[in-house]
Design an enzyme around this catalytic site. Sequence first.
Site, PDB file in Angstrom:
ATOM      1  N   GLU A  86       0.797  -1.221   0.000  1.00  0.00           N
ATOM      2  CA  GLU A  86       0.000   0.000   0.000  1.00  0.00           C
ATOM      3  C   GLU A  86       0.837   1.283   0.000  1.00  0.00           C
ATOM      4  O   GLU A  86       0.456   2.260  -0.633  1.00  0.00           O
ATOM      5  CB  GLU A  86      -0.941   0.000   1.213  1.00  0.00           C
ATOM      6  CG  GLU A  86      -2.061  -1.022   1.161  1.00  0.00           C
ATOM      7  CD  GLU A  86      -3.028  -0.758   0.023  1.00  0.00           C
ATOM      8  OE1 GLU A  86      -3.419   0.418  -0.171  1.00  0.00           O
ATOM      9  OE2 GLU A  86      -3.366  -1.719  -0.701  1.00  0.00           O
ATOM     10  N   SER A 482     -49.890 -23.565  44.605  1.00  0.00           N
ATOM     11  CA  SER A 482     -49.419 -23.686  45.989  1.00  0.00           C
ATOM     12  C   SER A 482     -48.051 -23.061  46.223  1.00  0.00           C
ATOM     13  O   SER A 482     -47.570 -23.061  47.359  1.00  0.00           O
ATOM     14  CB  SER A 482     -49.395 -25.159  46.400  1.00  0.00           C
ATOM     15  OG  SER A 482     -50.709 -25.672  46.444  1.00  0.00           O
TER      16      SER A 482
END
Length: 854
Positions: A86, A482
């Site tokens: 690059e 319950s």
Amino acid sequence: MLLFKRLIKVGLIFIFLACLSLAALYLSMRSELPSVTSLKDMQWQTPMQIFSADNKLINQFGEKKRIPLKLNEFPQQLINAILASEDDRFYSHFGVDPIGMGRAVLGKLMGQNKGGASTITMQVARNFFLSSEVTYTRKIREIFLTFHIESLLTKDEILALYMNKIPLSHRSFGFGAAAQVYYGKDVKDLTLAQIAVLAGLPKAPSNRNPISSPRNAKANRAIVLQRMYSAGYINSAELAQANQAPISGKRHSIEIELNAPYIAEMAHQEMVDLYGKELAYTGGYNVYLTVDSTLQSAAQKAVINNLLSYDLRHGYRGAVVSLRPELAKNENVIDQTAELSDEEVIEALNKIDNYQTLFPAVITDVAEQSATIKFLSHQENTQTILQEGEILWQGMSWAREFINDEKQGAAPKVASEILNYGDLVFVIKTAQGFTLSQLPEVSSALVSLSTDNGAIKAAIGGFSFQQSQFNRVTQAKRQVGSNIKPFIYSAALDNGFTLATLVNDAPINQWDQSSGVVWRPENSPPIYNGDIRVRLALAQSKNVIAVRLLRAVGLDNIIPHLAAFGFVPNDLPRNESLALGSASLTPLEVATGFATFANGGYLIRPYLIDRIEDSFGKILFQANPAMACDPCSLENKQQDIDNILDPFDLLPKKETPPLIKAERVISAQNAFLVTQALNAAIWGSDYQMKPFWRGTGWRAQTLKRHDIAGKTGTTNQSKDAWFSGFSRRLVTTSWVGFDDPSRNLGRTRYNSNLDKYQVTGGEAGAKSAQPAWIDFMAVALAAHPEEPFIQPVDIVSVRIDKSTGKLTNKTDKTSFFEYFQFGTAPTESVTQDNSSEILDGSRIFDESSNDDIF
């Protein structure tokens, strides 16, 4: 010479005019140029990741894949490859490379693309601040921004920005993410050949990557390697070896280490509420939960196995689909022209999803007591192949016909009563082979909390998140049956009752003038024992006793007492059905309430997120929950609490903020007495004294732990089944029911093809919900040594007569020691001889008497 001097003068004039024009252009554009100072403190747009308490990745949210790294965390070979391909003069130019720029301009004038104009710094300027449009104005702005960046940042800082920002296709941004997406590796583990492929992506990532275009990727790799060789970064041997390596890139998704989608979604929603959707998805947050991976996995396994067990004992509902329905009633005689091709089988299987342990298969042959199947097998190289297997009789003999929730057909004798050629079914692979199965229609939830601070240790919101994203842990308000009774009894103990108080276990008939009917709450089964002690009444889940206690305390006192446990008052019916569990609560609310008994009377607040870190590990949030702690030892318990909350020693050691004391909502004495009664629901029994009993939760005795307590719960028509129980450090609630309120859990009859230990009869809390609780707690309790519930001050133990609850001097089976709050123990001694109530022999216990339906 005169001409040369004039040319120099004209040249200088042009340079001066160019500089003047450039300065004027800069001044005119300066106000429009974005500020680059944000690069000094860059906040990367990275996805949010959710982790368990022991650092197992649970999920990731956000489209952009990025793994921000510091420059020294990138391998040097990758840095060299990027520089070579690059910007090989990156460390020597001032942001704009005059040689590269001149080459590009000359190429443009000659009609050729020489490349090389954009430096790494210019690409940073473009990627962070500008668009990709190809115009002279954009290029000039790019150059100006480049000068700013070079003056503000060092070269290493600029290179790190580039390597983390650059788009590299397939939603990967930066080389850290690209290494994961293309190779499933950390960037430091890449080979030279793989590095060269990635380094060649920036110029054209969409058509140079190894997934979309392996040929282009290979050609570009060769160019990068040659440039690295020319620059002296690699030698000839490395060059040759890397060039010969195959192009191995393929798409890799993020590796989920802990499958917990319901938990992940809970954390995801909290983060969105806290930060907003956009920031939550891009802020790079690492969210660490309180959930332990060992416990979460155990909870998932317990829920899945329990739902499959329930579903299979209620019968087989048939194939998902028949690929040859015309042959289903033809005694399995197959016309050669009707045989399924492999292509048909593969196409059909690809349309059906896997669910947890279930995967689809097609029946391709049915023998007398076996069947051949074909199914898809996913190989490590992501290829899918068609394989063949066999379901033996023991893997299908359970499959009697499902008629309805209450009724099943006869036990099958041959495979053709169950399966037909071309049936697409679900199967499970076990150590014993393949087992026929089906996708459960019934739902479930399980949640487990630390009783010390409310940390959620495990949560399962259903059989499969893929099947239903409805999280029943937090979203399903169901009648609790319950499971409400311990809270009613707690109120009674605060209003003059003791565990030895006798209450009349007799039928109730009450005329309701508003409705014009008689209300008759019944015990389940409808057995009544006359006067019975409060401890026994709770352990046996006596319905009429709960109603009598509510009446004695009064609704005006009961509602605030229950609200103190964290229940929303508006969710509590203001009538006597409240005593039987008509209130609708979520499993998380129920577990929170039960935690108060376990921790000695403190209300803890459930929480899921332990801490939030940014992408570089900086802690942004640290939970500091209120602790259920004795005030005298609050400041000295930190180390003990840390050990308790991390029994597996998996959490990273970190500084914790000072402890905050949780709110006390009931006394330590009240919590202890209710816990003793709930312990009796598991361990309590007496077959030698009338009326012969054992607790409804007796099945939990298989855990062989005496430091546990719990309560079953079953609603009218068995629409909901519950079991909630706890040790000193962990509380867990299990719920089972149908999302469709018109369906009940039903009942099953004996299947002659199965063993004698199968579940039969009406479904209830002990049969439907408790098995998942037991399986989970078997794993969870293994990390905790047995820890008895500590008897608080002002609790005394005296010997009482079992039948009357009065004081006694006898030491035979008619007496035992009971706990009382100081000042509430009985003062009257028994005068009647109850020795005749002792049985000489043992009594077979009727299991059906454990159903506690209201």
